[in-house]
Write an enzyme that holds these catalytic residues in place. Sequence first.
Site, PDB file in Angstrom:
ATOM      1  N   ARG A   1      35.099  15.624 -46.541  1.00 59.44           N
ATOM      2  CA  ARG A   1      36.484  16.064 -46.726  1.00 59.44           C
ATOM      3  C   ARG A   1      37.388  14.861 -46.965  1.00 59.44           C
ATOM      4  O   ARG A   1      38.554  14.859 -46.585  1.00 59.44           O
ATOM      5  CB  ARG A   1      36.958  16.827 -45.520  1.00 59.44           C
TER       6      ARG A   1
ATOM      7  N   ARG B   1      44.058   6.841 -45.294  1.00 61.96           N
ATOM      8  CA  ARG B   1      43.538   5.864 -44.340  1.00 61.96           C
ATOM      9  C   ARG B   1      43.298   4.538 -45.048  1.00 61.96           C
ATOM     10  O   ARG B   1      42.788   4.518 -46.172  1.00 61.96           O
ATOM     11  CB  ARG B   1      42.235   6.415 -43.768  1.00 61.96           C
TER      12      ARG B   1
ATOM     13  N   ASP C   1      27.508   7.927 -37.584  1.00 61.16           N
ATOM     14  CA  ASP C   1      28.325   8.023 -38.809  1.00 61.16           C
ATOM     15  C   ASP C   1      29.787   7.712 -38.522  1.00 61.16           C
ATOM     16  O   ASP C   1      30.581   7.574 -39.452  1.00 61.16           O
ATOM     17  CB  ASP C   1      28.188   9.423 -39.438  1.00 61.16           C
TER      18      ASP C   1
ATOM     19  N   ARG D   1      29.545   2.664 -42.770  1.00 62.13           N
ATOM     20  CA  ARG D   1      29.221   3.042 -41.385  1.00 62.13           C
ATOM     21  C   ARG D   1      27.767   2.687 -41.087  1.00 62.13           C
ATOM     22  O   ARG D   1      26.988   2.447 -42.024  1.00 62.13           O
ATOM     23  CB  ARG D   1      29.395   4.564 -41.241  1.00 62.13           C
TER      24      ARG D   1
ATOM     25  N   GLY E   1      28.050  12.295 -45.165  1.00 64.95           N
ATOM     26  CA  GLY E   1      28.835  11.784 -46.286  1.00 64.95           C
ATOM     27  C   GLY E   1      30.270  12.235 -46.159  1.00 64.95           C
ATOM     28  O   GLY E   1      30.621  13.001 -45.254  1.00 64.95           O
TER      29      GLY E   1
ATOM     30  N   ASP F   1      35.328  23.473 -45.567  1.00 67.78           N
ATOM     31  CA  ASP F   1      36.406  23.589 -46.564  1.00 67.78           C
ATOM     32  C   ASP F   1      36.939  22.260 -47.117  1.00 67.78           C
ATOM     33  O   ASP F   1      37.755  22.254 -48.036  1.00 67.78           O
ATOM     34  CB  ASP F   1      37.561  24.427 -46.000  1.00 67.78           C
TER      35      ASP F   1
ATOM     36  N   LYS G   1      41.917  11.511 -46.590  1.00 61.51           N
ATOM     37  CA  LYS G   1      41.163  12.408 -45.708  1.00 61.51           C
ATOM     38  C   LYS G   1      41.816  13.780 -45.707  1.00 61.51           C
ATOM     39  O   LYS G   1      43.017  13.878 -45.462  1.00 61.51           O
ATOM     40  CB  LYS G   1      41.143  11.815 -44.293  1.00 61.51           C
TER      41      LYS G   1
HETATM   42  P1  AMP Z   1      33.420  14.012 -38.003  1.00 62.79           P
HETATM   43  O1  AMP Z   1      32.778  14.503 -36.748  1.00 62.79           O
HETATM   44  O2  AMP Z   1      34.853  14.455 -38.176  1.00 62.79           O
HETATM   45  O3  AMP Z   1      33.266  12.551 -38.175  1.00 62.79           O
HETATM   46  O4  AMP Z   1      32.667  14.737 -39.219  1.00 62.79           O
HETATM   47  C1  AMP Z   1      31.267  14.749 -39.373  1.00 62.79           C
HETATM   48  C2  AMP Z   1      30.894  15.110 -40.779  1.00 62.79           C
HETATM   49  O5  AMP Z   1      31.344  16.414 -41.125  1.00 62.79           O
HETATM   50  C3  AMP Z   1      31.469  14.171 -41.827  1.00 62.79           C
HETATM   51  O6  AMP Z   1      30.510  13.985 -42.813  1.00 62.79           O
HETATM   52  C4  AMP Z   1      32.654  14.930 -42.358  1.00 62.79           C
HETATM   53  O7  AMP Z   1      32.974  14.571 -43.685  1.00 62.79           O
HETATM   54  C5  AMP Z   1      32.186  16.367 -42.263  1.00 62.79           C
HETATM   55  N1  AMP Z   1      33.295  17.298 -42.086  1.00 62.79           N
HETATM   56  C6  AMP Z   1      34.059  17.464 -40.981  1.00 62.79           C
HETATM   57  N2  AMP Z   1      34.992  18.428 -41.182  1.00 62.79           N
HETATM   58  C7  AMP Z   1      34.822  18.883 -42.435  1.00 62.79           C
HETATM   59  C8  AMP Z   1      35.473  19.866 -43.245  1.00 62.79           C
HETATM   60  N3  AMP Z   1      36.509  20.579 -42.784  1.00 62.79           N
HETATM   61  N4  AMP Z   1      35.016  20.048 -44.495  1.00 62.79           N
HETATM   62  C9  AMP Z   1      33.972  19.350 -44.977  1.00 62.79           C
HETATM   63  N5  AMP Z   1      33.335  18.413 -44.267  1.00 62.79           N
HETATM   64  C10 AMP Z   1      33.735  18.179 -43.028  1.00 62.79           C
HETATM   65 MG    MG Z   2      33.055  11.083 -39.167  1.00 67.07          MG
END
Ligand code: AMP
Ligand code: MG
Length: 488
Positions: free
Chosen positions: A93, A176, A252, A183, A90, A125, A113
């Site tokens: 962030r 964005r 995702d 997705r 989900g 975080d 974002k």
């Molecule tokens: P990504 O690989 O960047 O697409 O992220 C994978 C998942 O981790 C997604 O659900 C993001 O929302 C979550 N995510 C990535 N970085 C953070 C963060 N710093 N804080 C909270 N959720 C994160």
């Molecule tokens: Mg992602």
Amino acid sequence: MAKLHELRFDNTYARLPPAFYSKLAPTPLAEPHLVSFNPAAAELIGLDASEAERPEFVEAFGGKSLPRGAEPLAMLYAGHQFGAYVPQLGDGRAILLGEVRGPAGDKWDLHLKGSGPTPYSRGFDGRAVLRSTVREYLCGEALHGLGVPTTRALCIVGSSEPVVRERVESAAALVRLSPSHVRFGTFEVFHRRAQHAHVRQLADYVIGQHFPELSGLPDGHARFFSEVATRTARLIAMWQAHGFAHGVMNTDNMSILGLTIDYGPFGFIDDFDPGYVCNHSDYAGRYAFDQQPAVGLWNLTRLAEALSTLLAPEQIESALQLYPAAFANAYADLMRRKLGLREERPADAQLVARLLELLQRGHVDYPRFFRALGDFQEAPGATNETLRVMFDSPADFDAWAADYRARLSEERSEPAARKALMDSVNPKYVLRNYLAQNAITRAEGRDYSEIQRLLELLSDPFAEHPGMEDYAAPPPAWGRGLVLSCSS
Ligand code: AMP
Ligand code: MG
């Protein structure tokens, strides 16, 4: 052009059942300030560019106040990450601030974002670092400039807030823009929870919003899935032809509209290497450059499972079968144009494959080679020295060049027209990692001029841009084979 408070919001996602999201507002960033603004993206939503200069703009996109009419929410999804199903992802962030209707009535999600923790943050975080927002911001424009479907970005808002990654960095947020943030994983989460009515509702929602011509048709769901398969194939074919590796093709991070989404440790290839892995945590090379086409189909197969309560097995089978041909056709078409060929010949695939092998063996810079090939001389005595010397063993090029010359004469290729065609598909400028890194280093010292310069350059990558030739140079030693971490 509208003022910020005049944007027309139409929050269709917020009208879906509460199980689809969590409603919440962003967590404001400390001391927000504008890092960069993208007038081309503002135009998409009919926003007056001078609005970026007003303090209200930074307040809205720094998460302090909401644009009028916005109904913020974090979207729920799940997904397969590096092959394993993760039942709860989900927007961890990011927050969908709301959906704006552009001047032509088209819907654009405004997604913030780096907007702080949400119920889907899994203990992280909820922030994004300046470095990663700059990369996403620039790459969206770079791919758009190349004609590759992608999400876009309206602006970056910086902050004094520290964020801990491998080192302490500063937080930033990116706005964005995308017609949709649904997705593959948005379907997966409901399927895996056996919430089949939600799967249907989501499919009908996406069809209603983006494929209205399929609404209510008896085979509407099957045609929708076929369309996703075809678009995904074409997208990945374009990535391949332009030497782009996404880096984290988890389900995702796969857009239901076939857009490039969720930029992380992506990379454009410098010296051609099909095994290129841009993400240093991808030890097994699952998302290596040459794996991307197969991963696209693997991901579609996961989506097919999620849609299995809506589709008959034969419908799934025939949609998935569209993928290889759609990929091959789109790739062949682009590669043919990159070689300046107007006509189709059965042996063209061979000509391309042999060239790629030579580029790899000769450690040749991929974008520079194709751009230079536009000046190929066909005259019998021409040695094409500029091209030859790009190869470790220049003689390797000669046999291929002879066949290429023969192929050009077969279709009576005319040099000026050919060069014009080639220059319209072989970019002079690409977002090489070292260029992005230079912009980041300066931005971390609060000098944002390089971001703006790259934004302009990369939005028109096929033009010559006299005086900017340095930006078309191969990477310096420090910028070769940069591998990036997933942490962003
Ligand atoms: P990504 O690989 O960047 O697409 O992220 C994978 C998942 O981790 C997604 O659900 C993001 O929302 C979550 N995510 C990535 N970085 C953070 C963060 N710093 N804080 C909270 N959720 C994160
Ligand atoms: Mg992602």
